[in-house]
Every structure is written in C-alpha cells, then in structure tokens.
Motif scaffolding. Structure first.
Motif, mmCIF file in Angstrom:
data_model
loop_
_atom_site.group_PDB
_atom_site.id
_atom_site.type_symbol
_atom_site.label_atom_id
_atom_site.label_comp_id
_atom_site.label_asym_id
_atom_site.label_seq_id
_atom_site.Cartn_x
_atom_site.Cartn_y
_atom_site.Cartn_z
ATOM 1 N N ARG A 73 83.925 -17.127 158.858
ATOM 2 C CA ARG A 73 82.602 -16.705 158.383
ATOM 3 C C ARG A 73 81.783 -16.164 159.565
ATOM 4 O O ARG A 73 81.790 -16.739 160.651
ATOM 5 C CB ARG A 73 81.850 -17.868 157.722
ATOM 6 C CG ARG A 73 82.467 -18.365 156.430
ATOM 7 C CD ARG A 73 81.554 -19.381 155.749
ATOM 8 N NE ARG A 73 81.343 -20.561 156.584
ATOM 9 C CZ ARG A 73 82.122 -21.627 156.577
ATOM 10 N NH1 ARG A 73 83.165 -21.691 155.769
ATOM 11 N NH2 ARG A 73 81.867 -22.666 157.364
ATOM 12 N N ILE A 74 81.065 -15.071 159.306
ATOM 13 C CA ILE A 74 80.188 -14.491 160.320
ATOM 14 C C ILE A 74 79.179 -13.577 159.635
ATOM 15 O O ILE A 74 79.483 -12.946 158.602
ATOM 16 C CB ILE A 74 80.989 -13.696 161.384
ATOM 17 C CG1 ILE A 74 80.090 -13.346 162.590
ATOM 18 C CG2 ILE A 74 81.600 -12.441 160.791
ATOM 19 C CD1 ILE A 74 80.856 -12.776 163.777
ATOM 20 N N ALA A 75 77.994 -13.529 160.152
ATOM 21 C CA ALA A 75 76.941 -12.675 159.581
ATOM 22 C C ALA A 75 77.168 -11.224 160.026
ATOM 23 O O ALA A 75 77.081 -10.901 161.213
ATOM 24 C CB ALA A 75 75.571 -13.159 160.031
ATOM 25 N N LEU A 76 77.487 -10.386 159.067
ATOM 26 C CA LEU A 76 77.741 -8.973 159.366
ATOM 27 C C LEU A 76 76.444 -8.172 159.311
ATOM 28 O O LEU A 76 75.558 -8.442 158.494
ATOM 29 C CB LEU A 76 78.738 -8.394 158.365
ATOM 30 C CG LEU A 76 80.149 -8.987 158.408
ATOM 31 C CD1 LEU A 76 80.999 -8.415 157.281
ATOM 32 C CD2 LEU A 76 80.805 -8.703 159.755
ATOM 33 N N SER A 77 76.353 -7.171 160.197
ATOM 34 C CA SER A 77 75.179 -6.294 160.241
ATOM 35 C C SER A 77 75.613 -4.958 160.828
ATOM 36 O O SER A 77 76.695 -4.855 161.432
ATOM 37 C CB SER A 77 74.075 -6.919 161.104
ATOM 38 O OG SER A 77 74.461 -6.930 162.468
ATOM 39 N N PRO A 78 74.781 -3.907 160.699
ATOM 40 C CA PRO A 78 75.127 -2.628 161.325
ATOM 41 C C PRO A 78 75.302 -2.730 162.831
ATOM 42 O O PRO A 78 75.983 -1.894 163.435
ATOM 43 C CB PRO A 78 73.941 -1.734 160.962
ATOM 44 C CG PRO A 78 73.400 -2.316 159.701
ATOM 45 C CD PRO A 78 73.587 -3.797 159.850
ATOM 46 N N ALA A 79 74.725 -3.755 163.446
ATOM 47 C CA ALA A 79 74.800 -3.898 164.892
ATOM 48 C C ALA A 79 76.119 -4.506 165.364
ATOM 49 O O ALA A 79 76.432 -4.441 166.555
ATOM 50 C CB ALA A 79 73.640 -4.750 165.400
ATOM 51 N N ASN A 80 76.903 -5.105 164.457
ATOM 52 C CA ASN A 80 78.166 -5.710 164.904
ATOM 53 C C ASN A 80 79.375 -5.308 164.069
ATOM 54 O O ASN A 80 80.508 -5.626 164.422
ATOM 55 C CB ASN A 80 78.059 -7.245 164.932
ATOM 56 C CG ASN A 80 77.819 -7.849 163.559
ATOM 57 O OD1 ASN A 80 78.024 -7.223 162.523
ATOM 58 N ND2 ASN A 80 77.372 -9.103 163.542
ATOM 59 N N VAL A 81 79.156 -4.637 162.946
ATOM 60 C CA VAL A 81 80.270 -4.352 162.054
ATOM 61 C C VAL A 81 81.284 -3.399 162.680
ATOM 62 O O VAL A 81 82.486 -3.507 162.423
ATOM 63 C CB VAL A 81 79.753 -3.808 160.701
ATOM 64 C CG1 VAL A 81 79.156 -2.399 160.880
ATOM 65 C CG2 VAL A 81 80.876 -3.790 159.676
ATOM 66 N N SER A 82 80.827 -2.471 163.530
ATOM 67 C CA SER A 82 81.767 -1.544 164.169
ATOM 68 C C SER A 82 82.725 -2.307 165.089
ATOM 69 O O SER A 82 83.947 -2.075 165.064
ATOM 70 C CB SER A 82 81.006 -0.481 164.964
ATOM 71 O OG SER A 82 80.195 0.301 164.122
ATOM 72 N N LEU A 83 82.172 -3.195 165.899
ATOM 73 C CA LEU A 83 83.009 -3.997 166.799
ATOM 74 C C LEU A 83 83.976 -4.892 166.014
ATOM 75 O O LEU A 83 85.167 -4.971 166.339
ATOM 76 C CB LEU A 83 82.124 -4.863 167.701
ATOM 77 C CG LEU A 83 81.298 -4.147 168.773
ATOM 78 C CD1 LEU A 83 80.329 -5.129 169.410
ATOM 79 C CD2 LEU A 83 82.199 -3.550 169.830
#
Length: 544
Positions: A73-83
């Motif tokens: 589980r992890i909180a996805l966002s535009p700031a980390n989804v690419s990585l």
C-alpha cells in the motif's frame, strides 16, 4: 534487527539499502531472480545486489521499499506515480508475484490522467526526465503527452493535431487544417502573423521540460525534423530554445535535433511568414544550440535572398574567436544575394545592399582583430555596379588604417585596391591625396582617375558621347585630337569649338593636379625637416 538487514542493494552506485529479503522479494520478480543468482555465485552473505540505471535512482528505490514494507500500500499522486510506475516495470512487480502488485495500482491511477490538472501533468512529465527510455517504452510518456495535448486543445483557439495514435481519453474533437493547425480569425492572414513571435499561453510552462521530453512531444505531433510544417510548433520551439540558451549549464548537443526542427519549419514557411529581421532573430537563437550545417545553410540562403530588407543592426551578429562581429556570416549572405542577381534581380535592390554593406564596413573597421582579408572580402563582395559612389568604402578604409597602424606598405596598397577611384567624389579624392595613411602611389592613381572622370563629364556636357567617340583628346594640351564620329559633329566650326573647350578643361585639370602634387611634395619636405630636428644620433637634447 539482524533478520531485517539480510539483503544489501546498491542502487546506481549512489546509495546502499539494507532490506529484509523475504519482504521485498515477495513483491519483485526481478529481485527474487537476482538473489537466487547471487547465492549460486558467492557465499550466502555476499556483497549484495548491484542495480544500475534504476529509474529514479535511490529516491525511486526508496519509494518502492516503502511500498513493500507497507504490505503493498502507498499513497499515489502525480508527484510519485512516474517513479513508482517505471520502478514497478523495472523490478517486475506484477500479478505473477503478488496480487497486490504495484504495477496494476499505478496503471489504475494513470487511467484518470484526463482529469488531472495542468500542473499535475507537467510535474509527472518533469519527473520522467531521468528515465525517459523506460518511460517511453512503457507507454507512460505517451499517456502524459496525450493528456497534455488534450489540455492545450481544450483551452486554445488553435488546437494541435496528433500524428501518433493516442489513448481515447485524450483525443480531441478539433478539426485541423492541412497545415497542421486550425487558424482562428486572428491568425489566418500572413500579415497578422508576420512577427511570428507571439506566445501561446502554454509556451512558458513547457520550457521547464528537458529536450528529450520536448522531442517526444514533437514526434507525437508528427512535426519533428523535416516533417515540421506547423507554424505554432515552430514558434514554440523558437521560444523554448531561446529559454534554453539562457541556461549556462545546458548541453547544446542535446538541443541539436530541436534546433534543426525549428529551422525546417522556418524555411518551409519562409518569407511569407518571417521578415528579414525575424530570420536574423531566429539565427541568433539557434546558432549556439548544435544546429546542423545543412539546416544552417538553408536558413542563411533564405536570409541572403532577403538581404536588401536587412538593417545594420541585423548584420551585427556577435562573432567568435575574439572577433567582435561574425563577418563570415555577412560574406555568405552577400554571396547568396549576388548569386541571385544572375536570375534577374533589379539594380535598385543591389544598390540598396551596397549602401548597407558600406555601413557595415564602417562599423566593423575599428575592430583590431579584423584581418585584412576579411575587410577586403566584405569590401569586394559586391559588383562595381552596386555602388554609385565609393566614399563610404574610403571612409571605412581610413578608419581601418587608423585602427591598424602596424600594417605594412604592401598591405596598405592591397587595401586601397578595393577603391574605384573614378567613383570617388572630388572632396574624397582631395582628402585621400592629403591622407598620410594612404600610400603616395595610390594618391596619384586617384588624381589621374579624377582627371579622366571630369574629362568624360566634359564630353557629355559638350554634347559628345564618350562611348561613341573612339579617341578624342589625350591627357595633356599638346596631344592631338583624334577622329570624331561624324554623327556627333555637323561642321568644322563645331568641331573646333568642342576641341577648344576640351583642351581648356584638360589644362584646368592639369593645373589642379600640379597644385595637389606640389602640396604633397611640400608636405613630404616638411616631414623630412621635422624628422631631422627630432632625431639626434649623438644623444643631444631634442630641440622640440
């Protein structure tokens, strides 16, 4: 604590992570394979796993580790989804190894790209720059660019067309024209778009992206390289390259393809869209960005054909290797313009360029680094018919001689050969005769040429055509008159009168010539006397 640190993972040679083998391998197929291979090659407690070219480096791997330790589980966002997305592909974090796998979670999150904000899309694209190859091969880059184009089309009067098929969520209902964009009422006519440098609202925002992202952006639109036929994209590239050139740490080779693409668009639209001043602006933007020789030649040819529309400020392009101005560029442009004259260029245009080149000569002549060959190259680049008067060339030559006092007498003589003495005004010729920087032999040639010019004017003033008269009168009053065409003289009295007038003019000119030669001799004697007083070979005090 010992059980929690049974696996060492070295990421890109930058950082080492101490992890629990069972936890991370339960989510990653690639890590599981690497651990098995490491056990076969070495002791159970070996040096650890070495991973190179991991997308996102240590930062990206840390996010992956947190996902594993959080039981998927992890909180996805535009700031980390690419990585996370590219890291999941790299480490094979698929359903084959875990039902709660990272790859499916990131793909589900990316399905909502169409509803992201403009800033979110730019953030995700920016984060892809360190690992563009894997982001491109996985399709992530195309998805982000598709969403970006959807935002542009939804908020612009001129939507962009897409050559590469995009996901249906980012398709646009716009209907572009054959040139690659749909013109609004404010951009239909060449007159209104001639400046070509007005910015669209999205130009500045995209300047934060690296050249590899922009290249993919252009390829997606089918407007990369020679395929660029879109005015808006050409304007954007010029704006982007101008912003990139301000970065002192940029690698110009990375921008070479984009510079070539911009020039292909400029050359294709040519003079119907870009003014001569605009083309010089374009050259200044792309000249330091790895532009190919082929594209540079195409741009310079277009500029050379419009050289009669240029101004002096346009020509003053900064030079290289210690030279103030790029003289070689101007020489190439003039050569293009002169070669075009063979196709029927008007003499008026040629004379306009002649006046421009004379101004340019006067501007570059004080440069101490300007070589004699470069000065002569500019002065002699135009045919003689391009100048009605050579006073401008003489003034530039005088400035050059003054700025280069160490020139040899041979170099001074060679420089003076660029002058057409017959096209000097009488005032300029008198100044030349008194100019100490001009070799004496040149002054005599100029005076003789002035005599010939005034004599021909005398013929024409008396109703005679010098071109139709084989040989009328010699250089002195004692020379005999030659045969005169019978069509121009009707009786013997007219002939005698005309000959008398011409002889009088010749005598007047000879008198002027003797006076000027006397002045030159007097000046030479004065200089000799002064040098005698100032030079004391015995070491006596100088009289001055």
């Amino acid at each position: 604590m010992k059980d929690l640190c049974d696996l060492k993972v070295h990421i890109n040679g930058q950082h080492t992570f101490l992890l629990h083998q069972r936890i991370v391998c339960s989510f990653s197929g690639r890590l599981k394979k690497m651990v098995k291979q490491e056990r076969r090659r070495s002791q159970p407690k070996g040096p650890g796993l070495k991973i190179t070219e991991f997308p996102g480096g240590p930062e990206g791997f840390e996010l992956i580790s947190r996902f594993c330790y959080s039981n998927g589980r992890i909180a996805l966002s535009p700031a980390n989804v690419s990585l996370l997305h590219c890291g999941a592909i790299f480490l094979e974090m698929t359903e084959e190894f875990s039902t709660c796998n990272l790859l499916s979670q990131t793909e589900t999150f990316l399905d909502g790209l169409f509803y992201w904000t403009w800033g979110d899309i730019l953030t995700a694209l920016k984060l892809c720059e360190p690992f563009v190859p894997i982001a491109d091969s996985s399709g992530l880059l195309l998805k982000l660019i598709a969403s970006l184009l959807a935002k542009i089309s939804a908020n612009s009067d001129v939507p962009l067309t897409v050559a590469t098929p995009l996901p249906s969520s980012s398709s646009s209902s716009s209907s572009p024209d054959t040139s690659g964009f749909r013109c609004s009422s404010s951009t239909k006519t060449p007159e209104t778009i001639k400046p070509c440098f007005a910015k669209e609202w999205w130009f500045d925002d995209l300047t934060i992206l690296g050249p590899n992202i922009i290249e993919k952006f252009m390829r997606t639109l089918g407007a990369y390289g020679t395929d660029n036929k879109n005015l808006i994209l050409t304007r954007f590239l010029l704006h982007y390259l101008k912003a990139a050139a301000k970065n002192p740490s940029f690698d110009k080779l990375e921008y070479g393809g984009l510079a070539d693409t911009a020039i292909c668009g400029v050359v294709l639209m040519g003079r119907s869209v870009f003014s001569c001043r605009g083309l010089f602006w374009v050259l200044r933007v792309v000249s330091g960005l790895g532009l190919s020789k082929e594209c540079r030649c195409k741009l310079e040819r277009l500029m050379g054909l419009m050289l009669d529309q240029a101004t002096l400020d346009d020509l003053l392009v900064s030079g290289y290797d210690g030279v103030v101005y790029d003289v070689n560029l101007v020489l190439r442009l003039v050569r293009v313009f002169v070669d075009e004259r063979e196709g029927g260029m008007s003499l008026q245009r040629m004379k306009k360029v002649g006046r421009l080149v004379d101004k340019y000569l006067g501007e570059i002549s004080p440069d101490p680094s300007l070589k004699v060959s470069r000065f002569l190259g500019v002065a002699e680049s135009l045919p003689d018919a391009a100048r009605d008067c050579f006073d401008g060339v003489y003034r530039a030559l005088d400035i050059y001689l003054e700025s280069h006092p160490k020139l040899t007498s041979e170099e001074r003589m060679r420089l003076c050969q660029c002058l057409n003495y017959e096209k000097l005004t009488l005032e300029a010729c008198k100044d030349l005769a008194k100019n100490k920087r001009i070799p004496p032999g040149v002054a005599v040639q100029a005076l003789v040429a002035q005599q010939s010019k005034l004599r021909i004017k005398g013929y024409m003033a008396d109703g005679l055509d010098p071109a139709a008269t084989p040989r009328l009168v010699g250089c002195t009053a004692g020379n005999e008159a030659q045969r005169i065409s019978p069509e121009l003289v009707y009786n013997k009295e007219d002939l005698k009168l005309n000959l008398q007038r011409m002889q009088n003019r010749v005598m007047e000119l000879e008198k002027v010539c003797r006076q000027m030669k006397g002045q030159m001799s007097k000046m030479a004697r004065t200089q000799a006397i002064n040098s005698t007083y100032h030079h004391d070979t015995r070491g006596m005090p100088r009289l001055c």
